[in-house]
Write an enzyme that holds these catalytic residues in place. Sequence first.
Site, PDB file in Angstrom:
ATOM      1  N   ASP A 321       0.845  -1.197   0.000  1.00 42.74           N
ATOM      2  CA  ASP A 321       0.000   0.000   0.000  1.00 42.74           C
ATOM      3  C   ASP A 321       0.876   1.242   0.000  1.00 42.74           C
ATOM      4  O   ASP A 321       1.885   1.320   0.720  1.00 42.74           O
ATOM      5  CB  ASP A 321      -0.901   0.009   1.235  1.00 42.74           C
ATOM      6  N   GLU A 364      -4.834   2.336  -4.283  1.00 46.69           N
ATOM      7  CA  GLU A 364      -3.383   2.448  -4.182  1.00 46.69           C
ATOM      8  C   GLU A 364      -2.783   1.174  -3.606  1.00 46.69           C
ATOM      9  O   GLU A 364      -1.669   1.186  -3.080  1.00 46.69           O
ATOM     10  CB  GLU A 364      -2.990   3.651  -3.314  1.00 46.69           C
TER      11      GLU A 364
END
Length: 445
Positions: A321, A364
């Site tokens: 992430d 993301e």
Amino acid sequence: MTIEGIPCCLVEFLSNDPHGSCYLSLPSSHRLNSIIESTDAGTWEWNVQTDELIINERWASMVGYTIEELKPISTKTWLSILHKADHEKFQRVFQSHVLGKTSFYSADLRLKHKQGHEVWIRDHGKIVTRTEEGEPEWFSGTHIDITELKQLERELKSSQKTLQTAQEIAQLGYWSFTLSDNSLTWSPIIFNMLGLSPKTTAASLSLFKELLHPDDENLFEDSRERLFNSKVFDKTHRIRHSDGHYLWVHIYAQWQQDGEVLVGTIHDITQQKELELELLNQSRIDSLTGLANRRYFIEQIERAITRSKRTSSQLSLLVIDVDLFKKINDRFGHSTGDRVLEKLAKIMSERVRSSDLVARIGGEEFAVMLPDTTINDAFKLAEELKEAVNSQPIQLKDNQLSLSVTIGVSSLSDENSNWSSLYGEADNAMYQGKKDGRNRVFITK
């Protein structure tokens, strides 16, 4: 006497009762009416000696009338609604039956509907009684509305013509193979399709096999073997053009002449196949990063899990992430955020093996599937990826944007035996790393 418009003589004929008594009260009459109603048929009976014509309501409703509107009913009624262009046809087939040339009368005819349009009917009938002198007396028969059927026939003929034109435009080649001497013939279109000349190249089975894509050779041989035990050959192969590139072709064939000759077509479907592959690729690929998308990644890792269990091999997973990604979007805009995601995709793709699979599985969030990899080796790779991201900032107009990621690591085990649990552990590890300060690689203990 009649049964709802059906003469007693007709009921007697159909019931085949030798005594000739009236059948108004017998169950067979009700069964007869039920059969007629279930077929949605119009019925008619005509006494050729008296010109008496008896019809049921369905006969009249097919052309938009009631029986009352058509009275008095006679052959004039029939001829008035019969399309003029079909009068001669009706007379011809009817007389053929009267003269004994046919066992019954049958014709597809057009009738004029009350509202002006045409109705197609299939008219069946036959002689059911004769006079003592042997002359025809009563005729009986049915009308079946076939308007929709005729419309379908017209549409089919139109489609067939369109298909024929399309085949000419598509340059659909044809060929034949004779079993007795193994000879193969090609139409000129096939030579053109392959960039060959019939003047310098002879069609042969060996040439065709030579032009096949190497990956399709076994498929062709299997298909060819099955062909001798079936009637149809229907396969898609790749075949080499004279300039070296490969075409996708669909080959369809059937045996003719009692299995002596195989006749078929060959159609260049390269554009179609390329489109199919492009659409398939689009369904698997994340459009921004070019990585695998979530759906395709899950399909592949579930297969890898099954394979690892079967072979007792290792399988590890990284969940990655981007740190503070929302702040990047809010401060620098979504175009910069997209550049960040593209940059990370490039860094990861350059550092994994060909057997690994990198995917964007969220906004993301990324994941990396690592077959045949222990959790310790997966941890080392995660550290390398983290450091690579740290060392490659994004150049903005006035300054540089430093990047970092937090990575969770998990490995297939008895406790993590499926995708959900494997992902859940790596995801939990990643969030634990964020709680500990971000820019970390973490394994849940």
